[in-house]
Design a protein around this motif. Sequence first.
Motif, PDB file in Angstrom:
ATOM      1  N   LEU A 106       0.835  -1.205   0.000  1.00 23.34           N
ATOM      2  CA  LEU A 106       0.000   0.000   0.000  1.00 23.34           C
ATOM      3  C   LEU A 106       0.867   1.252   0.000  1.00 23.34           C
ATOM      4  O   LEU A 106       0.567   2.238  -0.675  1.00 23.34           O
ATOM      5  N   ALA A 107       1.962   1.194   0.747  1.00 23.28           N
ATOM      6  CA  ALA A 107       2.877   2.334   0.794  1.00 23.28           C
ATOM      7  C   ALA A 107       3.579   2.514  -0.541  1.00 23.28           C
ATOM      8  O   ALA A 107       3.740   3.631  -1.045  1.00 23.28           O
ATOM      9  N   MET A 108       3.975   1.397  -1.148  1.00 21.76           N
ATOM     10  CA  MET A 108       4.724   1.449  -2.402  1.00 21.76           C
ATOM     11  C   MET A 108       3.868   1.989  -3.547  1.00 21.76           C
ATOM     12  O   MET A 108       4.315   2.809  -4.349  1.00 21.76           O
ATOM     13  N   ILE A 109       2.603   1.536  -3.618  1.00 18.34           N
ATOM     14  CA  ILE A 109       1.772   1.935  -4.757  1.00 18.34           C
ATOM     15  C   ILE A 109       1.282   3.376  -4.648  1.00 18.34           C
ATOM     16  O   ILE A 109       0.753   3.919  -5.621  1.00 18.34           O
ATOM     17  N   SER A 110       1.479   3.977  -3.470  1.00 16.89           N
ATOM     18  CA  SER A 110       1.096   5.390  -3.349  1.00 16.89           C
ATOM     19  C   SER A 110       2.041   6.273  -4.158  1.00 16.89           C
ATOM     20  O   SER A 110       1.693   7.380  -4.565  1.00 16.89           O
ATOM     21  N   ASP A 111       3.294   5.758  -4.363  1.00 10.85           N
ATOM     22  CA  ASP A 111       4.280   6.442  -5.207  1.00 10.85           C
ATOM     23  C   ASP A 111       4.477   7.900  -4.794  1.00 10.85           C
ATOM     24  O   ASP A 111       4.463   8.811  -5.628  1.00 10.85           O
TER      25      ASP A 111
END
Length: 221
Positions: free
Chosen positions: A78-83
Amino acid sequence: MELINIKNENGKQLVSAREVHEYLEVGTRFNDWVSRCIEKYDFEENSDYSKLSIVENHSTGASKKIDYIVTLDMAKELAMISDTPKGKEARKYFIECEKKLKETRLPQTYKEALIELVNAIELKEQAESQVKMLTHQNKLYTSSEIAKELNLKSASELNKILEVKKVQYKVNGTWVLTSKYSDKGYNSIKQTVLDSGRIVFDRKWTGTGREFILKLIGVEN
């Protein structure tokens, strides 16, 4: 510093998706955001997340809302896909927390404890073997010492076996390695000139040479 609260339950690290959503400062409403992420990235209920019903009491009455308790792996995604910079910071934080848990986590079952014990014993044996190997590498050995390790009667018997196996041959009373083994570093030869002018050669085996002989002849013995 604790960026987002992480709970440890039954050996798992769990995170509130609402807290992740708040920390990431996502503009989309929580329910819309988490639903879209679950659908788009195929997160599975009871595997990646579980729903938690929360009742909040207000002066005007009680209200209910749903939170999603997610695994640390899902929280990292979830943190990664927030970009976003905050997303990268959160993902790095989750990875560090996961690393710390692995370093401090105690065995949860008899099997895990047994595996850790076996690993510890193997590491100890490897360290002892390394020390032993280094000790042998730095020491020189006479043919008599190696013959004794092999339960041979004498250095003469050892030298004869090495001659038959074409490891060495005699030149002017001195054993010399054949060309196949001459550049392996098996021997250390010290030359001494006596007062009479006679040259005496003192040959000893290096640690590498000792290992070579033990493997070559030890298998047969």
